[in-house]
Each structure stands twice: as structure tokens, then as C-alpha cells.
Design an enzyme around this catalytic site. Structure first.
Site, PDB file in Angstrom:
ATOM      1  N   GLU A 166       0.881  -1.173   0.000  1.00  0.00           N
ATOM      2  CA  GLU A 166       0.000   0.000   0.000  1.00  0.00           C
ATOM      3  C   GLU A 166       0.915   1.218   0.000  1.00  0.00           C
ATOM      4  OE1 GLU A 166      -2.376   2.805   2.840  1.00  0.00           O
ATOM      5  OE2 GLU A 166      -2.738   0.701   3.359  1.00  0.00           O
ATOM      6  N   CYS A 224      -3.249   7.801   5.078  1.00  0.00           N
ATOM      7  CA  CYS A 224      -3.174   7.377   3.675  1.00  0.00           C
ATOM      8  C   CYS A 224      -4.447   7.718   2.919  1.00  0.00           C
ATOM      9  CB  CYS A 224      -2.881   5.880   3.580  1.00  0.00           C
ATOM     10  SG  CYS A 224      -4.020   4.856   4.535  1.00  0.00           S
TER      11      CYS A 224
END
Length: 482
Positions: free
Chosen positions: A225, A262
Site C-alpha cells: 500500500e 493514507c
């Protein structure tokens, strides 16, 4: 720092433990996860205090994150005992078919030892005992975690608690271990005993490790990620109906945790000619600096601001570019530009800046909005703010193509941990098609195996005729329950 010889010993133990963990029942592994969750909950105060000294995220945020961490451990315990994660499929033999069809039974099985890299911005939920570790342990993989240098003491203490809890719960020795040091992390990805890697971090770091993983003599899956801009689209009707509310929500979202989520909304597309930018400036007024996770991250924040401010057609609406974020904390900055400017220079403007900043992008019509959205890199989320009677089907389709989660009239910061969650998206958001949060995160650490005309005695219980586990299965094309 972990040496090569130490890593070799840990991987040897992890290989033996993975065999035992794969042979354990789902109920046994679920008990291991619950034991770890209970141990972390029992030590919350100590862990939060230690985490706050290293990350500056504050006790309230950190205590909530411990709760999320233990909650996801318990979720994975439920996932594996429910049983559908195995994807058990049975097709009985049909001797009369042309050609004859054999008896085939398919199931998902654990990959073996996996490596996990801790994230800087979530010292619990994406770290030593975070989602990657929990989902891998749940399905019978052993785990070696590479500690993040930004919270090394916390990582070591968490690992001690996890190891002790697993030992007391009867898990095999070697099923979990912690390493530290950049070189050890590189060796972990390249070690032949490691069968998959989970990573949460920067695009450059993740890409370097991804390249190592796929260039091995035996390439392995790398579940990274990485970066995400998380575009938000505000329609003209929504801006007219609730611009003040939207501006306040945006500022709260992109400044949360000093902009180090994020899922921070980094791009906000707004109709040209509205008063929304002024509302955002008003909402951001008085927002002071906040400590960032590490000195390195804090030093990079002003550099990212400067790079963006230098682009043609980009203006600074509020905040200061020249910041001493490492000493004074990172202060919010709001940029403004036009869709035409982005279309002329997408690579430089559409670049993630890690910290409390966002870019307002004005579009003139739906065609221009569609054109500029087509330039946005893959993201974890895409958000639509529209009124109830608006037609947004085309917008939903476009955002679904570039993001893993599409939100309506909300803000992307905050990720629910449940069965339906999708936390992943096209490159560079992630390097795979899977989620790193939620029940189906376990799929990353499993591979399908089919058994043809196998004796009942050698089959996994999930594939035996009587379905002794009582789990959902697909039998001769029909989905059945217990």
C-alpha cells in the site's frame, strides 16, 4: 539491527512453525488471535504512553488505534471460524460425461512464512500486530515483521507482548518474530523461505521492495500500500447548498493526524466561480502546526509544498510554504489551481504531499472534470459530494475505475474494519487487487489447491462429504450453507 545469521535462524523457525500452523484448526488459530488481542488490551496504557513519545500522535488517537488493532484481531478470529474464507468447492465425479469428469475439490491453503513491514503513520493498526500480521496468522502463515525505525521501542515492546501471548495460547514457537534495520528488511524480501510480503509506506520504498520481490529466482507476491491522492468531487448543487459545512469537513479531514493518513483528501474538484475556496480558507484559519511522525517526514513536508507551489497555475490560498515543520510542527496549507493547469502539467501537480495540505481544482464543466479525473493516479478512495436529486452515475463509474472505495457525502479519513471493507486501489495506491483492511485481507496469504479423486481421509475437513465444519461451500455449482 538484525544480522543475516539471525534472520536465517528466524526464517528456519518460521518455516517449521508455518507447517504446524497450517495443520492447526481454525478454532485453534482463532484462540491465538484472541489471546494476542487480550494481551494488547491489558497493556494499552503502557503501549500508548510509549507510542506517544515516539510518534507524537496523542493518547486519544493512539488509544483508539489500539482498540482498532485488537478489534481486527478478533474480526479475523471470526472470519476463519465462519469458514467461507476457505472458498471450499466440490464438484462430484460424472463418469457418464464425455469426457468423464473426475471428482474435484478445491480449497485455499496458506502460503507459508510471510514478511510484514510496519507503517510509520499507524504504529499499532498497520504495525507489529496490525492487519497484515493478523490476517496472515489467521490463515496459518508464520510472520516475520520488520519494525519501523520511527517507533522502534514500541515495536520491540509490542513484539514481546505478542510473542508471550502466542506462547501461552499454544501457538508453535517461531510463528512470529521481529527484525530491525534496513538491510535486514531487504534480506527478508529476498529470503527464499519468505513466500509473500505485506508493506505499507512510500512509493519509492515500496517500489524498490516490489522490484526485489518479483526479481527473485522464485518471484513472490508483494502486497504494497503506497501513495494515494484520494480525489473528492463537489458538484455545483452541493457547493451551493452546504459550502460552509463542506469546507469545515474538508479541513478537519485533511489536517487530521497532521495530514499523515493514507486516505487524506489531497485533491478536491470544485465548480469554477463558487465561493468554496474562501470558505476553506476561513475554516483553515487558526489551525496551528502539529508534530509529525519523524524528523525525516517533517523535513520532507516543506519540500513537497515548495515543489507544488512552483508549478505554473498553482496558487497558495492559505498557509506558509516556508515552514520549520521539524521544530514547529506541520501547519496546514491550501493550494488552488484549475483543471486546465492540471491537464497541462499532471505529473508535477498530481503528486502526493505527505502532510496537512490539499489542492482545490476548479473545473468549468462535466467534460473538463472527466478529462482531469482521467489523469488522477490510482487511489484508495474517491469521494462524491452531491445532492440527492443529482445524476452522478457517470462520475461514480469513473471514480470506481480509479479508486477501491467510493464514498458519498462523507470524508475518506477513517477506515472501518469489517467484512465489506476494501482498502486498496490501482497503482500506485497498491500493487495488487486485494484489500489490506477487512475480512478479505486474508486472501493475500492463501493459494488455491485442488484435489482430484482424493481419498476422504486425506482431505481437509472443509472438503469432506459430510461438511463436519458446517461451513458455506459450493457443491456441484450450488452455494450451500451448513
Amino acid at each position: 539491527m538484525t544480522t543475516t545469521s539471525e534472520l536465517n535462524e528466524l526464517t528456519k523457525a518460521a518455516t517449521a512453525a508455518a507447517t504446524q500452523a497450517a495443520a492447526a484448526t481454525d478454532g485453534e488459530r482463532a484462540a491465538w488471535l484472541v489471546a494476542v488481542a487480550d494481551a494488547l488490551d491489558a497493556n494499552t496504557d503502557e503501549l500508548v504512553a510509549l507510542a506517544d513519545t515516539e510518534t507524537h500522535l496523542g493518547p486519544v488517537r493512539l488509544k483508539g488505534e489500539v482498540g482498532r488493532t485488537t478489534g481486527q484481531l478478533r474480526l479475523f478470529a471470526d472470519v476463519i471460524t465462519e469458514g467461507s474464507y476457505l472458498e471450499a468447492i466440490i464438484d462430484h465425479a460424472v463418469p457418464s460425461a464425455t469426457p468423464p469428469k473426475p471428482d474435484l475439490r478445491r480449497i485455499l491453503r496458506p502460503l507459508g512464512p510471510v514478511g510484514v513491514f510496519s507503517a510509520s503513520n499507524f504504529p499499532f493498526a498497520f504495525s507489529v500486530a496490525g492487519g497484515d500480521t493478523a490476517s496472515a496468522l489467521a490463515v496459518g502463515c508464520s510472520v516475520i515483521v520488520k519494525a519501523h525505525s520511527g517507533h522502534l521501542k514500541l515495536s520491540e515492546r509490542t513484539a514481546e507482548i505478542v510473542t508471550e501471548a502466542l506462547d501461552k495460547a499454544g501457538a508453535p514457537r517461531g510463528i512470529f518474530a521481529l527484525i530491525s534495520g534496513r538491510s535486514a528488511g531487504t534480506e527478508l524480501v529476498q529470503h527464499p523461505a519468505i513466500k509473500a510480503v505485506g508493506f505499507t509506506g512510500s512509493i519509492p520504498g515500496g517500489r524498490a521492495l516490489f522490484d526485489l520481490a518479483v526479481s527473485r529466482p522464485d518471484p513472490i507476491p508483494f502486497y504494497g500500500e503506497l501513495g494515494s491522492l484520494n480525489p473528492v468531487v463537489v458538484t455545483a448543487a452541493a457547493a451551493a447548498a452546504r459550502s460552509t459545512e463542506l469546507a469545515e469537513g474538508l479541513v478537519a479531514s485533511f489536517t487530521m493526524g497532521a495530514g499523515q493518513f493514507c486516505t487524506k483528501p489531497g485533491l478536491v474538484f470544485i465548480p469554477a466561480g463558487t465561493g468554496f475556496p474562501d470558505q476553506v480558507v476561513t475554516a483553515a484559519a487558526g489551525k496551528g502546526g502539529a508534530p509529525m511522525l519523524t524528523t525525516r517526514i517533517a523535513e520532507a513536508y516543506p519540500d513537497g509544498l515548495r515543489q507544488l507551489a512552483e508549478q505554473p497555475g498553482v496558487d497558495v490560498l492559505s498557509g506558509e510554504i516556508a515552514q520549520e515543520a521539524a521544530s514547529d510542527g506541520a501547519a496546514p496549507v491550501v493550494f488552488s489551481t484549475s483543471a486546465s493547469a492540471v491537464l497541462a502539467n499532471p505529473d508535477s501537480i498530481l503528486e502526493e504531499c505527505f502532510g496537512p495540505t490539499t489542492v482545490l481544482i476548479e473545473y468549468t464543466d462535466q467534460d473538463e472534470l472527466a478529462a482531469v479525473l482521467a489523469k488522477v493516479p490510482g487511489s484508495l478512495t474517491g469521494t462524491i459530494h452531491a445532492e440527492a436529486d443529482e445524476e452522478v452515475t457517470e462520475l461514480v463509474t469513473q471514480l470506481s475505475g480509479l479508486a477501491g472505495r467510493v464514498l458519498f457525502n462523507g470524508w475518506p479519513t477513517g477506515v472501518a474494519v469489517n467484512w465489506a471493507q476494501q482498502h486498496g486501489g490501482p497503482w500506485p495506491a497498491t500493487t495488487s487487487l486485494f484489500t489490506s483492511v477487512g475480512a478479505t485481507a486474508v486472501r493475500r496469504f492463501l493459494r488455491p489447491v485442488a484435489y482430484q479423486d482424493a481419498p476422504e481421509a486425506v482431505l481437509h475437513p472443509a472438503l469432506r462429504e459430510a461438511n463436519p465444519l458446517g461451513i458455506p461451500r459450493r457443491v456441484d455449482g450450488t452455494l450451500t450453507t451448513s
